[in-house]
Design a protein around this motif. Structure first.
Motif, PDB file in Angstrom:
ATOM      1  N   SER A 139       9.989   3.972  -4.125  1.00  0.00           N
ATOM      2  CA  SER A 139      10.355   2.585  -4.389  1.00  0.00           C
ATOM      3  C   SER A 139       9.762   1.730  -3.286  1.00  0.00           C
ATOM      4  N   ASN A 140       9.068   0.688  -3.674  1.00  0.00           N
ATOM      5  CA  ASN A 140       8.360  -0.124  -2.698  1.00  0.00           C
ATOM      6  C   ASN A 140       8.386  -1.574  -3.164  1.00  0.00           C
ATOM      7  N   ASP A 141       9.020  -2.446  -2.380  1.00  0.00           N
ATOM      8  CA  ASP A 141       9.097  -3.851  -2.778  1.00  0.00           C
ATOM      9  C   ASP A 141       8.071  -4.733  -2.067  1.00  0.00           C
ATOM     10  N   ASP A 142       7.184  -4.142  -1.277  1.00  0.00           N
ATOM     11  CA  ASP A 142       6.159  -4.904  -0.582  1.00  0.00           C
ATOM     12  C   ASP A 142       4.895  -4.933  -1.443  1.00  0.00           C
ATOM     13  N   SER A 143       4.559  -6.088  -1.968  1.00  0.00           N
ATOM     14  CA  SER A 143       3.426  -6.184  -2.890  1.00  0.00           C
ATOM     15  C   SER A 143       2.071  -6.065  -2.194  1.00  0.00           C
ATOM     16  N   ASP A 144       2.044  -6.113  -0.853  1.00  0.00           N
ATOM     17  CA  ASP A 144       0.782  -6.021  -0.121  1.00  0.00           C
ATOM     18  C   ASP A 144       0.330  -4.588   0.135  1.00  0.00           C
ATOM     19  N   VAL A 145       1.225  -3.613  -0.064  1.00  0.00           N
ATOM     20  CA  VAL A 145       0.896  -2.221   0.240  1.00  0.00           C
ATOM     21  C   VAL A 145       1.287  -1.317  -0.925  1.00  0.00           C
ATOM     22  N   ILE A 146       0.709  -0.124  -0.898  1.00  0.00           N
ATOM     23  CA  ILE A 146       1.082   0.943  -1.830  1.00  0.00           C
ATOM     24  C   ILE A 146       1.564   2.101  -0.974  1.00  0.00           C
ATOM     25  N   GLN A 147       2.678   2.698  -1.379  1.00  0.00           N
ATOM     26  CA  GLN A 147       3.236   3.808  -0.605  1.00  0.00           C
ATOM     27  C   GLN A 147       3.346   5.053  -1.472  1.00  0.00           C
ATOM     28  N   TRP A 148       3.183   6.204  -0.810  1.00  0.00           N
ATOM     29  CA  TRP A 148       3.338   7.504  -1.449  1.00  0.00           C
ATOM     30  C   TRP A 148       4.122   8.416  -0.522  1.00  0.00           C
ATOM     31  N   ASN A 149       4.910   9.289  -1.116  1.00  0.00           N
ATOM     32  CA  ASN A 149       5.607  10.320  -0.367  1.00  0.00           C
ATOM     33  C   ASN A 149       4.831  11.620  -0.572  1.00  0.00           C
ATOM     34  N   VAL A 150       4.337  12.190   0.514  1.00  0.00           N
ATOM     35  CA  VAL A 150       3.571  13.427   0.425  1.00  0.00           C
ATOM     36  C   VAL A 150       4.377  14.529   1.117  1.00  0.00           C
ATOM     37  N   VAL A 172       3.516   7.606   3.411  1.00  0.00           N
ATOM     38  CA  VAL A 172       2.201   7.064   3.737  1.00  0.00           C
ATOM     39  C   VAL A 172       2.081   5.662   3.132  1.00  0.00           C
ATOM     40  N   THR A 173       1.708   4.704   3.982  1.00  0.00           N
ATOM     41  CA  THR A 173       1.535   3.318   3.551  1.00  0.00           C
ATOM     42  C   THR A 173       0.057   2.964   3.589  1.00  0.00           C
ATOM     43  N   LEU A 174      -0.451   2.471   2.459  1.00  0.00           N
ATOM     44  CA  LEU A 174      -1.862   2.103   2.343  1.00  0.00           C
ATOM     45  C   LEU A 174      -1.994   0.614   2.048  1.00  0.00           C
ATOM     46  N   GLU A 175      -3.071   0.040   2.569  1.00  0.00           N
ATOM     47  CA  GLU A 175      -3.335  -1.378   2.371  1.00  0.00           C
ATOM     48  C   GLU A 175      -4.810  -1.559   2.047  1.00  0.00           C
ATOM     49  N   LYS A 176      -5.100  -2.528   1.188  1.00  0.00           N
ATOM     50  CA  LYS A 176      -6.492  -2.779   0.821  1.00  0.00           C
ATOM     51  C   LYS A 176      -7.212  -3.438   1.994  1.00  0.00           C
ATOM     52  N   GLN A 177      -8.327  -2.822   2.398  1.00  0.00           N
ATOM     53  CA  GLN A 177      -9.162  -3.327   3.478  1.00  0.00           C
ATOM     54  C   GLN A 177     -10.506  -3.738   2.880  1.00  0.00           C
ATOM     55  N   ASP A 178     -11.414  -4.203   3.709  1.00  0.00           N
ATOM     56  CA  ASP A 178     -12.740  -4.596   3.219  1.00  0.00           C
ATOM     57  C   ASP A 178     -13.480  -3.424   2.576  1.00  0.00           C
ATOM     58  N   ASP A 179     -13.263  -2.221   3.105  1.00  0.00           N
ATOM     59  CA  ASP A 179     -13.967  -1.040   2.600  1.00  0.00           C
ATOM     60  C   ASP A 179     -13.066  -0.143   1.744  1.00  0.00           C
ATOM     61  N   GLY A 180     -12.102  -0.739   1.054  1.00  0.00           N
ATOM     62  CA  GLY A 180     -11.213   0.021   0.174  1.00  0.00           C
ATOM     63  C   GLY A 180      -9.850   0.229   0.814  1.00  0.00           C
ATOM     64  N   TYR A 181      -9.028   1.029   0.149  1.00  0.00           N
ATOM     65  CA  TYR A 181      -7.689   1.285   0.659  1.00  0.00           C
ATOM     66  C   TYR A 181      -7.740   2.220   1.859  1.00  0.00           C
ATOM     67  N   LYS A 182      -6.939   1.880   2.872  1.00  0.00           N
ATOM     68  CA  LYS A 182      -6.835   2.695   4.085  1.00  0.00           C
ATOM     69  C   LYS A 182      -5.361   2.873   4.435  1.00  0.00           C
ATOM     70  N   VAL A 183      -5.060   3.980   5.098  1.00  0.00           N
ATOM     71  CA  VAL A 183      -3.708   4.243   5.569  1.00  0.00           C
ATOM     72  C   VAL A 183      -3.443   3.341   6.775  1.00  0.00           C
ATOM     73  N   VAL A 184      -2.347   2.581   6.710  1.00  0.00           N
ATOM     74  CA  VAL A 184      -1.996   1.683   7.816  1.00  0.00           C
ATOM     75  C   VAL A 184      -0.702   2.112   8.489  1.00  0.00           C
TER      76      VAL A 184
END
Length: 192
Positions: A139-150, A172-184
């Motif tokens: 469950s993730n309410d932050d629209s700026d990131v995508i999260q996954w449980n690994v 793991v929290t990922l955010e869109k960067q200039d060169d694609g999604y990266k773990v932040v």
């Protein structure tokens, strides 16, 4: 007034007070339940769709599948899994090796933070070898990131080479960067 009369008045007061409290409590419960019966949500307003759960015709703010494309979700899931595979593989003889392996998946800022924080092994934790990885949605309410449980299952070796099974949960929290999604960001074994 005698002691017996005083006891009788106190007892009568307690009984009356309890009677009033019980009647107030049941009075408050009846309208709520009867109004609930008349206001049940029609099936069309509470629908489980392929994209997620809709509540009363509104989007679920915690369902990241409703605000991200299938392609973004699939690619971030793969990035999160590969990141954990690299990041979890710790080797006490080369304590920064796992950070270098995970570098392609991390944002530059996260990489610099971990690069400056050297990790060391302990007597019971000298090497970690991931064996299986399972990725689940969160469950993730932050629209700026995508999260996954690994969930990483593998073996932990001590300095003598003795292995024990290990299971660690990585958020793991990922955010869109200039060169694609990266773990932040990553958090390991969060308490419930």
């Amino acid at each position: 007034m005698s002691v017996r009369q005083k006891k009788f008045i106190v007892l009568l007061s307690v009984i009356v007070f309890l009677g009033i409290m019980i009647s107030v409590f049941t009075f408050k419960q009846q309208p709520a339940s009867s109004s609930q019966e008349g206001k049940q949500v029609p099936p069309s307003e509470s629908v489980q769709e392929g994209k997620g759960v809709m509540i009363e015709g509104k989007e679920n703010p915690y369902d990241q599948t409703q605000r991200n494309t299938k392609e973004d979700l699939q690619s971030t899931k793969e990035i999160a899994t590969e990141f954990v595979r690299a990041f979890a593989s710790f080797n006490g003889e080369n304590p920064s090796e796992h950070i270098e392996k995970a570098k392609p998946y991390m944002s530059e800022e996260m990489y610099q933070n971990y690069k400056n924080q050297k990790e060391r092994g302990t007597l019971t934790y000298d090497k970690v070898v991931p064996e299986t990885l399972q990725t689940t949605e969160v469950s993730n309410d932050d629209s700026d990131v995508i999260q996954w449980n690994v969930v990483m299952q593998g073996k932990v070796y001590d300095v003598e080479g003795k292995a024990q099974p290990e299971e660690d949960w990585y958020l793991v929290t990922l955010e869109k960067q200039d060169d694609g999604y990266k773990v932040v960001g990553v958090r390991v074994n969060l308490p419930n």
